[in-house]
Design a protein around this motif. Sequence first.
Motif, short mmCIF file in Angstrom:
data_model
loop_
_atom_site.label_atom_id
_atom_site.label_comp_id
_atom_site.label_asym_id
_atom_site.label_seq_id
_atom_site.Cartn_x
_atom_site.Cartn_y
_atom_site.Cartn_z
N VAL A 1570 30.85 -13.84 -12.48
CA VAL A 1570 31.17 -12.50 -11.98
C VAL A 1570 31.21 -12.51 -10.46
O VAL A 1570 32.14 -11.99 -9.83
N SER A 1571 30.18 -13.10 -9.86
CA SER A 1571 30.15 -13.18 -8.39
C SER A 1571 31.35 -13.96 -7.88
O SER A 1571 31.95 -13.59 -6.87
N LEU A 1618 30.69 -6.69 -4.89
CA LEU A 1618 31.73 -5.67 -4.89
C LEU A 1618 31.09 -4.29 -5.03
O LEU A 1618 30.39 -4.00 -6.02
N ARG A 1619 31.32 -3.42 -4.05
CA ARG A 1619 30.77 -2.07 -4.04
C ARG A 1619 31.84 -1.06 -3.64
O ARG A 1619 32.83 -1.40 -2.99
N CYS A 1620 31.60 0.20 -4.06
CA CYS A 1620 32.54 1.28 -3.72
C CYS A 1620 32.46 1.58 -2.23
O CYS A 1620 31.44 1.37 -1.58
N LEU A 1621 33.60 2.04 -1.72
CA LEU A 1621 33.65 2.43 -0.31
C LEU A 1621 32.75 3.64 -0.08
O LEU A 1621 32.44 4.39 -1.02
N PRO A 1622 32.32 3.87 1.13
CA PRO A 1622 31.52 5.07 1.43
C PRO A 1622 32.30 6.33 1.04
O PRO A 1622 33.49 6.44 1.29
N GLY A 1623 31.60 7.26 0.37
CA GLY A 1623 32.24 8.49 -0.08
C GLY A 1623 32.83 8.36 -1.47
O GLY A 1623 33.49 9.30 -1.93
N CYS A 1624 32.65 7.21 -2.10
CA CYS A 1624 33.19 6.99 -3.44
C CYS A 1624 32.05 6.66 -4.39
O CYS A 1624 31.04 6.06 -4.00
N LEU A 1625 32.21 7.05 -5.64
CA LEU A 1625 31.17 6.87 -6.64
C LEU A 1625 31.64 5.89 -7.71
O LEU A 1625 32.80 5.89 -8.10
N PRO A 1626 30.74 5.03 -8.17
CA PRO A 1626 31.13 4.08 -9.21
C PRO A 1626 31.31 4.74 -10.56
O PRO A 1626 30.48 5.56 -10.97
N ARG A 1628 32.34 2.55 -13.20
CA ARG A 1628 32.05 1.45 -14.12
C ARG A 1628 31.40 0.34 -13.34
O ARG A 1628 31.86 -0.02 -12.25
N THR A 1629 30.33 -0.20 -13.87
CA THR A 1629 29.58 -1.25 -13.16
C THR A 1629 29.31 -2.42 -14.08
O THR A 1629 29.49 -2.35 -15.29
N THR A 1630 28.87 -3.51 -13.46
CA THR A 1630 28.42 -4.70 -14.18
C THR A 1630 27.36 -5.37 -13.33
O THR A 1630 27.10 -4.95 -12.19
N HIS A 1666 30.30 -3.01 -8.68
CA HIS A 1666 31.14 -1.89 -9.13
C HIS A 1666 32.51 -2.40 -9.55
O HIS A 1666 33.08 -3.27 -8.90
N LEU A 1667 33.02 -1.83 -10.64
CA LEU A 1667 34.34 -2.23 -11.14
C LEU A 1667 35.39 -1.14 -11.00
O LEU A 1667 36.58 -1.43 -10.94
N ALA A 1668 34.96 0.13 -10.99
CA ALA A 1668 35.90 1.25 -10.84
C ALA A 1668 35.21 2.35 -10.05
O ALA A 1668 34.01 2.59 -10.24
N CYS A 1669 35.94 2.99 -9.17
CA CYS A 1669 35.36 4.00 -8.28
C CYS A 1669 36.24 5.26 -8.27
O CYS A 1669 37.45 5.19 -8.50
N ARG A 1670 35.55 6.35 -7.94
CA ARG A 1670 36.30 7.61 -7.74
C ARG A 1670 35.80 8.20 -6.43
O ARG A 1670 34.60 8.29 -6.19
#
Length: 1676
Positions: A1570-1571, A1618-1626, A1628-1630, A1666-1670
Amino acid sequence: MKVLLLALTVALAAGYQVNFAPEFATGKTYVYKYEAFLMGGLPEEGLARAGVKVSSKVLISAVAPDTFMLKLVGPELFEYSGIWPKDPFVPATKLTSALAAQLLTPIKFEYANGVVRKLFAPAGVSATVLNVYRGILNMLQLNIKKTQNVYELQEPGAQGVCKTHYVISEDTKADRILVTKTKDLNHCQERIIKDIGLAYTERCVECEAKGKTLKGAAAYNYVMKPAATGALILEATATELIQFSPFNIMNGAAQMEAKQILTFLEIEKTPVEPIRAEYIIRGSLQYEFATELLQTPIQLMRISNAEAQIVEILNHLVTFNVAKVHEDAPLKFIELIQLLRVARFESIEALWSQLKARPDYRHWILNAVPAIGTHVALRFIKEKFIADDLTIAEAAQALIASVHMVTADLEAIKLVEGLAFNHKIQENPVLREIVMLGYGTMVAKYCAENPVCPAEFVRPIHELLVEAVAKGKTEDLVILLKVLGNAGHPSSLKPIMKLLPGFGSAAAALPMRVQIDAVLALRNIAKEEPRMIQEVAVQLFMDKALHAELRMVAAIVLFETKLPMGLVTTLADAVMNEANLQVASFVYSYMKAMTKNTAPDFAAVATACNVAVKILSPKFERLSYHFSKALYLDAYHNPWMMGAAASAFYINDAATVLPRAVVAKARTYLAGAYADVLEVGVRTEGIQEALLKIPKAPEDADRITKMKHIMKALSEWRTHPSSLPLASVYVKFFGQEIAFASIDKAIVDQVIELATGPGVHTYGRKALDALLSGVSFHYAKPMLVAEVRRIFPTAVGLPMELSFYTAAVAAASVEFQATVTPPLPENFHAAHLLKTDIELKAALTPSVSMYTYAVMGVNTALIQAALMSRARVHTIVPAKMEARLDMIKGNFKIQALPVQGVDKIASALVETLAIARNVEDLAAAKITPMIPAEVATQLSREIFTSKITSKISRSSEIIPVDLPTKITHKMKIPKAFEKKMCAALETFGIKACTEIESQNAAFIRDCPLYAMIGKHAVFVEVAPAAGPVIEKIEIEIQVGDKAAEKIIKVINISDEEETTEEKNVLLKLRKILVPGLKNGTRSSSSSSSSRSVSSRSSSSSSKLRSRSSSSVSSKSSSSSSSRRKSKMADVDVPLSKRSKRVSSSSSSASSSQSSIRSSSSSSKEIYDMKFTKNHIHQHAVSTARANSRSSASSFEAIYNKAKYLANAVTPAVTILIRAVRADHKVQGYQIAAYLDKATSRVQIIFANLAENDHWRICADGVMLSYHKLMAKIAWGIECKQYETEITAETGLASQDPAFRLKLTWDKLPHSMKRYAKEISEYISRVAAAAGVSLAKVKNIRNQIKLTVAVASERTLNVVLKTPKRTMYKLGVGLPIYLPIGETAAELEAYQDNLADKISYAITKAHAAECTMVRDVLTTFNNRRYKNEMPHSCYQILAQDCTPELKFMVLLKRDFTQEQNLINVKIADIDVDLYPKDNDVMVKVNGLEIPISNLPYQHPTGKIQIRQRGEGIALHAPSHGLQEVYFDLNTWKVKVVDWMKGQTCGLCGKADGEVRQEYRTPNGRLTKNAVSYSHSWVLPSKSCRDSSECYMKLESVKLEKQMIVQGEESKCYSVEPVLRCLPGCLPLRTTTATVGFHCIPADSSLSRPAALIYEKSVDLRETAEAHLACRCTAQCA
């Protein structure tokens, strides 16, 4: 008082003690009789020996305390060459007279307590005569100890300081002292010995553990009369024995025996007076080398005027070696060398000035000067080159020879050093390389021959090396390292280490090839300092950060140092945990190969490797040939102390087809020494890429800019070093590098430009003009191939020499004349030659003469007495021919003309002789064959009788007077083996004879040395055969319409009928006369009669044939079916089970058959090779007949319609090979080829032109269809004795395309059957070793069938059936893709460019493949992992990671449709592959291309996009990208072979290194999939980006505090997460397991910056990825 009395008693006793040391009293002259001889030969009596004898009276008198005079009275010299002991010594009267003045001159010597010290003699006494005096004085050398009777010491003597044993005893009754002294000449502290030509050999101590090649000892016996002041020597005898054999003295040896006798006669009063001359110090008792160093032992020359004699020999060599080599040319060349060695330098210069303008003389002088072997040769070449007297080619040739022939001394080294730094040498790259490498070689030779080797020799090279590093001159570094490698001086270790990674700071900036050359430069140093080199090489090998190739080269150096057990085990342990499979494979294969070592010097290494291999895992065996390998083979025969070894190293770094480097080396063992005879190394780094890839794009290209912009987004991106397109090769001779060359693309481009430029036409025109005007060329090349000498003194004072010489002269005489009609225009093209009549005349006379000598005996400038084994080889193969090529008429004629005056084309003569000669009477030289014929018979009879008698005596007490008759009959008296074999080719009037004669001493002792000694001769002669005179041999070829005009012997149907009728009559008579004839005769008769009937009546014959063929086929089918039932082994049953079935018991036939059927129905692995033909008959008259008749019958119909096509069509080609006789009768052979286009039939008839000769060869071939070819080959009388049929056809085998080749026959010659059987057995053995399945079965008799089925585009299934065996192998891999299926469609883009098609098929076969099905990705290295893809973010699948950035493939998961997209950046285009409405679409540079418009061909680059199956494929092999395939469910990326190891991304490096698969962009090796996959995500900078990728890579802090090394710590990830940008919420995670670096908890550092990615890993923990962010509306 008692003590005082005791002391007085001891002193009194000591005063009366006898002094055993010899003493010569003052005022007395002691007269002795002296006799000594030195004899060489085999130990058995009755054979020839050669020797020298000295006889004289010796007078010794004292002239001062401890100083004495020695004088010879009546000295005589004798020589011996005869049968020992029958023949007497012969007085050398003239030599004795010539040396009388020197021999009668008294000498002075110091002598005290039995020890000889200094010698004094006038200057007129030569060193050779003085050494004879030393031989006499050597008998007076007695180190007597007063307190010991048995002792040993290292005693100085004539032969050196050697281990000596003393035994002293006293015979009181006889009043005599007896002293025995023995010397072990093999254990000397300081042995006087001179070796020439052995600088390149290494002593093999382990080889001499079980035997020696040279051994010597001396025994001295003294009878002395004691006296108060000193003992008087009454008699002294000495015996010295030296044994030598190149194979091991334990198996028979030649010997040199020396005997000395010194007998006391009387005491005279007259003292010995010195002559009126100055007595100067002439050394000590130790032998002094004289002119024997300049004297070759193979001939004795009286040199009176060296200059005149040189000119005389030059005249002989130039005159008699023009057209062909004179048989004695090598001997004359050695004489020339001998004279040049004696001549003064000024004389050689004067000779050069006189003859340099004459090319022939100049050539011989320049070839002989290097063989002088002293610094004079180098001085001469240096001065002449600087004076512009030599061309570059002459200088290069002379310098190469001189460097290796000249003895290394201080003067020679100084001369080569001066040459190396001369500006004229430096300006020429070739000469610079020769001289620089030669300088290193001279230093190595000096160090090998002298115990002290100053470091000043290599200091100038060290300084140049430092300067080259500072200036970054790579080419200079390479050559300087090679110089140091040749020199092998231990002081060079530190300068070399500074260029090695881990030892010097400068190494990091140096190219890989320089580092490798630095490691290789350690190899010769390791011979002197193995421990030091082991320490360096081990460190290099254990450093896993270094390049794999560098570590493997370090391993090569390590193994050559003869590793101890501990280090071998260390290597094995390192390999167990080795991450790099290339290194692991190389070291494992090296160890595995070394376990089979038989050479004594590597026996300990072999034992250690045997243990190490057992430690290592056997899985290394399974690594393919793409991984680096080491091979080692050797053969060593201990009893003979000889052997050979070969090693090869295949070094790769990315599992590519072409390796990075290949090194091959050969070593020989002989006579207790070894030498690395030849080594060749080739590097091919980047060559494959340079040949196949597109030209490099400019740095400002749009594609490069885009890709670099993308790369910046990756965390800590690091490019891979691009491989420089470079090929290099080096050659080592006897461990010394003599030449190397580097070829880069610039050089290749220059060569191509030169070859295709306008200059080629100019050169071509000049060459043609030269040919038309006539070319006459004569060339002779003399060479002193070997000069190996070992000279050491004997007890007599004369030198003994062991030497080996080989000299050869090769010559060629070429004459060529061409005529072209009509004459060619000035600006002609090659096509003009096709419209001309060309006449050529050529005469070629190559010839070689070679002499080899092996000598053992006495060699001085005055006298020679030696055993000599002499081998002479002389060959001359003249050829004279004329040719005429009439291109217009299609007539080509070649005529071989007879050469007059040459009968013997090859001769070889080896003989062993005993030779005695002196310089004063060369005419009286005596040469005796070692084994005279009558002596051999007598000796063998004596030896045989003694053997028989000894056998009888063991079994019976009474020895019979006469041997039994049976034993007498068995007695083998060896005769000289004589055999003459002749073969005559009467057709061409040539008779060749080989005559062999041999007589050796093997009947005395069966060993190699005795087998060599004697006389052996081989002669090959060619002479005209008996019969008519043949004027010439002519070969004429006529093509086209006029071929029929050249037919001499017409073979038609009428002749055939007549001959057949005659044969039928003979067969009937045979039946009547021989009633015992059975079926075989009847069947052959009926078959022949049926053929004759068929030739007369086609209708009846066809019916008869149809019936007979059907009956035969039914019989064969029934018999074969019965065989199938009984033996159960037909092709139609599954082959995969056949071997098991055949090996089972025959008694369970039915049960095994049923089991096979059940298994065949249940298992899919069973293979059934059932062949279905593609052929449809095309030659039948009607459809009905076509359906009823087989292909074979249609072939027969065509064949029988016109057995000989000569009646129907004219020949297409006629070839006549004939002998033109003086009486103009036809003699020779005719080959006629006919082509019948109507029936697609080709016929070739080979026939003898003799009128009554009906033996011929008939070959017929018919193309029945595009799927079937049939051929019939018949030979014998009228082509009826033997025949075979060959059928080749295509079809299907289990729905796979297949090809079948079938060979059938009725009758074959016995010799052919025998050879076929041997070949069949050999193939069976090879097949079994190669893993081919083999079954012994009974197949169809007289038939061989080969079936090859195409299982896939890259694999074949092969079945070979012979009458008694079936061999098969499934899935045979091919190194190329076959042009079928998808590959055929892909090749359409290359149209008619065959080279591009082949290149594509090869690159496709070796491409590395990466695929993903659903979420499981399989890398190029075939490692699988689950790729948890982030939504809407591109990941780099694969890209060129060198600075060239040839391509990039990106993968993206669409967030809305949950589908994958692929983007390819290549050349100047962006290609998008994406799904749309359940179809796959393609965009090029943003423009969608309809599926109907595919395939797409890029206008400039070699890129094509085509639809394949349900997806779309992109092909661009020239850019490194073999294929990118995309459909709705899967995708696939393939990179070409030359890109392996240069890619990166999710698919990996394609280097075969499975253990190092997960490499992140910064080169760090992570352990989590994954890494790893997330590290190749292209992050976003802002949530406002159009890409909708709302993620970034960052270092995260471990949420919990950890205790690290006993301290509370906070930890940060060194691998980006891998992390969401500031102001974004995950959404989907792993989890990903990443490495963390920890710092103390109280540290002020809150979060490290970018440097964190370079920190070490302290622990591994899971982190949330994080795999998906909003993102919210307020995001940045």
